[in-house]
Enzyme design. Structure first.
Site, PDB file in Angstrom:
ATOM      1  N   ARG A   1       0.844  -1.118  -0.056  1.00 36.70           N
ATOM      2  CA  ARG A   1       0.198   0.029  -0.069  1.00 36.70           C
ATOM      3  C   ARG A   1       0.852   1.320   0.050  1.00 36.70           C
ATOM      4  O   ARG A   1       0.475   1.961  -0.492  1.00 36.70           O
ATOM      5  CB  ARG A   1      -1.153  -0.052   1.127  1.00 36.70           C
ATOM      6  CG  ARG A   1      -1.992  -1.028   1.074  1.00 36.70           C
ATOM      7  CD  ARG A   1      -3.059  -0.957   2.419  1.00 36.70           C
ATOM      8  NE  ARG A   1      -3.636   0.007   2.532  1.00 36.70           N
ATOM      9  CZ  ARG A   1      -4.065   0.263   3.780  1.00 36.70           C
ATOM     10  NH1 ARG A   1      -4.139  -0.481   4.719  1.00 36.70           N
ATOM     11  NH2 ARG A   1      -4.903   1.580   4.105  1.00 36.70           N
TER      12      ARG A   1
ATOM     13  N   CYS B   1      -1.016   6.129   9.413  1.00 38.89           N
ATOM     14  CA  CYS B   1      -1.372   4.704   8.653  1.00 38.89           C
ATOM     15  C   CYS B   1      -2.672   5.013   7.757  1.00 38.89           C
ATOM     16  O   CYS B   1      -2.624   5.867   7.215  1.00 38.89           O
ATOM     17  CB  CYS B   1      -1.907   3.639   9.973  1.00 38.89           C
ATOM     18  SG  CYS B   1      -3.164   4.296  10.883  1.00 38.89           S
TER      19      CYS B   1
END
Length: 286
Positions: free
Chosen positions: A183, A242
């Site tokens: 990611r 995050c």
């Protein structure tokens, strides 16, 4: 930079908790939360079986809903109202756990510290460790007597978009991303619709599973190795990010567990940054 926290106070064992469950100054909080894609209902699971006397803290419910971002920090007033309702008062000791082991409990650990609670511990190994030892569970809702709680906001533990942008430009703090390498590099799609793939220019990548082993935080040597592998200097200021501000708290806890100051957490995280077309990103996907 925020103050350091004695690493020996961060975790308690199932045995310690069992021995102290009846202490009048202790409250156990179930902070379980699951990604929507899992299909799991944390509150329903709590009602089906939780540690005796534990109350459920709703991470999504007790939040600032005005931003359109998930589970953002609530106002001090809203947080204080919920703590009073749950039966947590000034000077009490909070013991937090989740149903995974070490996943969402650090979010409540961080939130409690943000609002000035000094005595916060996490159950080592979480509910799985409690169950593994064959300890009893309680079903249904727990209602406790309200207590007086006074929030004391600690701004050093929270970073907003402007502070993150400044840190990236000036190097005043290291911005570290807890998402997976795939990611981070933009090689895997984001689980939330409408977000761009990639990462902030200048950010470091330390996927949160790299600081966990067997559902528990690694020891100092393992943590130092993880920091080094990510290129981080853990003795300098860190801002953790995050996907939505959840697993960034695991990295903040990891720094505290290694004897350093916990990282400030970028609460908006990639949901905010990746959702804005005016902010730069780096991605390696073709």
């Amino acid at each position: 930079m925020s103050r350091t926290i004695d690493p020996s106070t961060l975790f308690v064992s199932p045995q310690w908790l069992a021995d102290h469950l009846d202490a009048p100054d202790l409250l156990v909080l179930d902070a379980s939360w699951h990604m929507p894609a899992t299909g799991r209902d944390a509150r329903a699971e709590y009602l089906a079986g939780h540690i005796q006397g534990a109350v459920f803290f709703d991470i999504d419910g007790v939040a600032d809903h005005s931003t359109g971002l998930p589970h953002m920090l609530p106002s001090p007033e809203a947080f204080a109202a919920e703590m009073r309702r749950l039966g947590f008062g000034d000077g009490m000791h909070a013991v937090v756990y989740d149903s995974v082991g070490l996943f969402s409990a650090p979010r409540l650990w961080w939130t409690l510290h943000v609002f000035g609670v000094d005595r916060v511990s996490i159950l080592a190994g979480g509910l799985p460790a409690w169950k593994f030892e064959g300890r009893p569970l309680q079903t249904g809702e727990v209602v406790r007597e309200p207590r007086d709680f006074t929030p004391r906001f600690d701004a050093t533990l929270v970073a907003d978009l402007a502070q993150v942008n400044e840190a990236l430009l000036s190097g005043a703090a290291q911005v570290v991303d807890a998402r997976s390498a795939e990611r981070f590099m933009g090689l895997a799609p984001e689980p939330r619709v409408g977000l761009r793939a990639g990462h902030m220019p200048g950010a470091y990548n330390l996927p949160f599973p790299n600081v966990i082993e067997g559902g528990r935080m690694k020891g100092k040597a393992g943590l130092d190795a993880a920091f080094a592998a990510a290129g981080l200097d853990p003795d300098k200021a860190v801002i953790a990010s995050c996907g939505s501000g959840m697993t960034a708290c695991i990295l903040s806890l990891a720094l505290a567990a290694s004897g350093r100051a916990p990282a400030a957490v970028y609460d908006g995280s990639w949901t905010q940054w990746g959702g804005r077309a005016d902010l730069p990103i780096v991605a390696y996907a073709s």
